[in-house]
Design a protein around this motif. Structure first.
Motif, mmCIF file in Angstrom:
data_model
loop_
_atom_site.group_PDB
_atom_site.id
_atom_site.type_symbol
_atom_site.label_atom_id
_atom_site.label_comp_id
_atom_site.label_asym_id
_atom_site.label_seq_id
_atom_site.Cartn_x
_atom_site.Cartn_y
_atom_site.Cartn_z
ATOM 1 N N HIS A 87 0.857 -1.185 0.000
ATOM 2 C CA HIS A 87 0.000 0.000 0.000
ATOM 3 C C HIS A 87 0.894 1.235 0.000
ATOM 4 O O HIS A 87 1.925 1.258 0.662
ATOM 5 C CB HIS A 87 -0.906 0.027 1.232
ATOM 6 C CG HIS A 87 -1.793 -1.164 1.324
ATOM 7 N ND1 HIS A 87 -3.026 -1.200 0.731
ATOM 8 C CD2 HIS A 87 -1.616 -2.360 1.910
ATOM 9 C CE1 HIS A 87 -3.577 -2.374 0.960
ATOM 10 N NE2 HIS A 87 -2.743 -3.102 1.664
ATOM 11 N N TYR A 89 0.925 5.462 0.612
ATOM 12 C CA TYR A 89 0.280 6.671 1.115
ATOM 13 C C TYR A 89 1.064 7.834 0.510
ATOM 14 O O TYR A 89 2.286 7.875 0.603
ATOM 15 C CB TYR A 89 0.333 6.735 2.636
ATOM 16 C CG TYR A 89 -0.587 5.740 3.302
ATOM 17 C CD1 TYR A 89 -1.779 6.158 3.882
ATOM 18 C CD2 TYR A 89 -0.264 4.387 3.355
ATOM 19 C CE1 TYR A 89 -2.634 5.251 4.497
ATOM 20 C CE2 TYR A 89 -1.120 3.486 3.973
ATOM 21 C CZ TYR A 89 -2.283 3.905 4.527
ATOM 22 O OH TYR A 89 -3.119 3.024 5.134
ATOM 23 N N ARG A 91 1.856 12.010 -0.135
ATOM 24 C CA ARG A 91 1.787 13.370 0.363
ATOM 25 C C ARG A 91 2.288 14.268 -0.762
ATOM 26 O O ARG A 91 3.395 14.097 -1.272
ATOM 27 C CB ARG A 91 2.670 13.573 1.609
ATOM 28 C CG ARG A 91 2.205 12.770 2.817
ATOM 29 C CD ARG A 91 0.823 13.231 3.247
ATOM 30 N NE ARG A 91 0.388 12.606 4.478
ATOM 31 C CZ ARG A 91 -0.498 11.620 4.554
ATOM 32 N NH1 ARG A 91 -1.018 11.120 3.453
ATOM 33 N NH2 ARG A 91 -0.862 11.121 5.711
#
Length: 95
Positions: A87, A89, A91
């Motif tokens: 996975h 994530y 920013r």
């Protein structure tokens, strides 16, 4: 009335059975340069940003100071786990 319950200790810990990760920092978009990355991952996961591995401590927390990519629009935090897969994530990197 005058009766009281006995004193009790409450322990709050990260639930390693929950199939999630938590990113404490950075919370939102990051500036170019150096950025502090920290959070928690599930038991057995590995965490990395680019080629930089972020080691987990005994409570599955991670942290580190990294450089933001000069040529990319996002900082990608990668979580890999044998059962739950990989996975990312993201920013956003501010110009």
């Amino acid at each position: 009335g005058s009766r009281r319950s006995p004193p009790t200790t409450v322990r709050v810990r990260f639930d390693n059975a929950a199939p999630t990760a938590h990113i404490r920092e950075p919370r939102g978009a990051v500036s170019r340069g150096s950025v502090h990355v920290s959070g928690m991952a599930i038991d057995g996961a590995t965490v990395s940003v680019g080629a930089a591995q972020l080691p987990l401590d005994g409570d599955n927390r991670f942290e580190g100071d990294l450089s933001t990519p000069a040529d990319l629009a996002a900082l990608a935090i990668r979580f890999a786990h044998p059962r739950s897969g990989v996975h990312y994530y993201l920013r956003r990197v501010s110009p």
